[in-house]
Design a protein around this motif. Structure first.
Motif, PDB file in Angstrom:
ATOM      1  N   GLN A 268      58.868 -15.220  96.388  1.00 38.49           N
ATOM      2  CA  GLN A 268      60.290 -15.186  96.084  1.00 38.49           C
ATOM      3  C   GLN A 268      60.906 -13.914  96.650  1.00 38.49           C
ATOM      4  O   GLN A 268      60.214 -12.950  96.962  1.00 38.49           O
ATOM      5  CB  GLN A 268      60.526 -15.213  94.571  1.00 38.49           C
ATOM      6  N   THR A 269      62.231 -13.910  96.738  1.00 37.79           N
ATOM      7  CA  THR A 269      62.938 -12.713  97.156  1.00 37.79           C
ATOM      8  C   THR A 269      62.944 -11.705  96.013  1.00 37.79           C
ATOM      9  O   THR A 269      62.794 -12.072  94.839  1.00 37.79           O
ATOM     10  CB  THR A 269      64.394 -13.033  97.524  1.00 37.79           C
ATOM     11  N   PRO A 270      63.128 -10.426  96.305  1.00 35.20           N
ATOM     12  CA  PRO A 270      63.182  -9.423  95.242  1.00 35.20           C
ATOM     13  C   PRO A 270      64.252  -9.704  94.199  1.00 35.20           C
ATOM     14  O   PRO A 270      64.018  -9.569  92.987  1.00 35.20           O
ATOM     15  CB  PRO A 270      63.478  -8.133  96.003  1.00 35.20           C
ATOM     16  N   THR A 271      65.441 -10.126  94.639  1.00 33.24           N
ATOM     17  CA  THR A 271      66.528 -10.369  93.694  1.00 33.24           C
ATOM     18  C   THR A 271      66.185 -11.500  92.726  1.00 33.24           C
ATOM     19  O   THR A 271      66.387 -11.392  91.520  1.00 33.24           O
ATOM     20  CB  THR A 271      67.825 -10.703  94.448  1.00 33.24           C
ATOM     21  N   ALA A 272      65.644 -12.593  93.258  1.00 28.16           N
ATOM     22  CA  ALA A 272      65.282 -13.730  92.402  1.00 28.16           C
ATOM     23  C   ALA A 272      64.200 -13.355  91.422  1.00 28.16           C
ATOM     24  O   ALA A 272      64.231 -13.747  90.240  1.00 28.16           O
ATOM     25  CB  ALA A 272      64.826 -14.904  93.269  1.00 28.16           C
ATOM     26  N   LEU A 273      63.250 -12.545  91.854  1.00 28.11           N
ATOM     27  CA  LEU A 273      62.146 -12.159  90.982  1.00 28.11           C
ATOM     28  C   LEU A 273      62.586 -11.189  89.905  1.00 28.11           C
ATOM     29  O   LEU A 273      62.138 -11.280  88.748  1.00 28.11           O
ATOM     30  CB  LEU A 273      61.036 -11.527  91.830  1.00 28.11           C
ATOM     31  N   ALA A 274      63.480 -10.284  90.246  1.00 30.11           N
ATOM     32  CA  ALA A 274      63.957  -9.297  89.265  1.00 30.11           C
ATOM     33  C   ALA A 274      64.711  -9.979  88.136  1.00 30.11           C
ATOM     34  O   ALA A 274      64.614  -9.584  86.975  1.00 30.11           O
ATOM     35  CB  ALA A 274      64.862  -8.274  89.952  1.00 30.11           C
ATOM     36  N   VAL A 275      65.440 -11.034  88.445  1.00 30.52           N
ATOM     37  CA  VAL A 275      66.176 -11.773  87.429  1.00 30.52           C
ATOM     38  C   VAL A 275      65.222 -12.411  86.430  1.00 30.52           C
ATOM     39  O   VAL A 275      65.435 -12.407  85.225  1.00 30.52           O
ATOM     40  CB  VAL A 275      67.077 -12.853  88.065  1.00 30.52           C
TER      41      VAL A 275
END
Length: 276
Positions: A268-275
């Motif tokens: 996953q992208t960093p943004t999607a994973l951080a959410v």
């Protein structure tokens, strides 16, 4: 499976009521070798899906019911069913599905603890799920029977911890050079250069990589990637810095490098994973 509860407490989740999960932290004799021991049981029909990201956990799963469907870096297929097994390190996302009838104890080893406990090159477990009888033989089968017949969760925790402690007490110590190199990578957040590690030990990079793969399951470069990724993910969840700052702090060449690593190690992208 995630492990976020204290011993005897249920896992706080939107799915609460569909499964129960409890966690016990190891006693002093197991610290540094085992991160935790978990109990997991599904209590209602349904289909559960969980994605685990590249980590430094080497799990031993001892199942008393339905198997899990597990895919390394992909969705599992019909033939990807595993009940009681050990899994080595994998530098990518792991997709785990279950179907409402799972029940197991999971012992989560550190990489150094796993090498001592299993008593075999960890490269034999890398990127694989290996059956309980193949990694522990008759001892594993007997342990599964005892855990399955135990009266309650606390008794299962006690049995699992005692079994691990007894086996570790008879195991060979990790070579001091490997333990030192491993600690340097962990303490530096994955930023200690492999060439520097090899130089300080008086070894070639090839020799270090071979010894490391035997003891840990992956080479020092791959281990460093996993450590950096988990540090960056942790910072993203507790810090308001932007991704460029996190990339610099964690030793990535730039933000694009960080994004590529997240896609490789988490899917996953960093943004999607951080959410999440």
């Amino acid at each position: 499976m995630p492990a976020q509860t204290k011993d005897g407490h249920r896992y706080p989740s939107p799915d609460l009521g569909r499964f129960e999960m409890a966690r016990r932290l190891p006693g002093p004799s197991l610290r540094g070798m085992v991160s935790d021991i978990c109990f997991y049981r599904e209590t209602m029909p349904g289909r559960f899906r969980n994605v685990e990201y590249a980590s430094l956990t080497v799990p031993l799963v001892i199942s008393f019911a339905e198997p899990f469907a597990i895919g390394l870096g992909r969705n599992p297929g019909d033939n990807d069913r595993f009940a009681s097994f050990a899994a080595g390190l994998y530098a990518g996302p792991v997709v785990i599905e279950s179907f409402g009838g799972a029940c197991c104890v999971q012992i989560n080893f550190t990489p150094l603890g796993a090498r001592r406990f299993f008593g075999q090159p960890m490269s034999e477990l890398t990127d694989r799920m290996v059956g309980l009888d193949d990694v522990l033989g008759v001892e594993g089968i007997v342990l599964r029977e005892k855990l399955g017949n135990a009266e309650d969760r606390s008794s299962r925790f006690d049995m699992a911890e005692a079994f691990v402690a007894a086996r570790l007490a008879e195991a060979r110590e990790t070579p001091a050079e490997i333990a030192w190199a491993y600690d340097r990578i962990i303490m530096s957040g994955g930023r200690f250069h492999v060439s520097s590690l090899a130089g300080r030990l008086g070894w070639s990079r090839k020799h270090l990589s071979a010894k490391f793969s035997d003891a840990i399951g992956v080479g020092p470069k791959t281990l460093s990637r996993i450590v950096r990724f988990n540090r960056a993910l942790g910072l993203s969840r507790q810090d308001k810095s932007d991704w460029a700052d996190i990339a610099a702090d964690c030793g990535y060449a730039d933000q694009s490098h960080l994004v590529r690593e997240f896609r490789d190690l988490a899917g996953q992208t960093p943004t999607a994973l951080a959410v999440r």
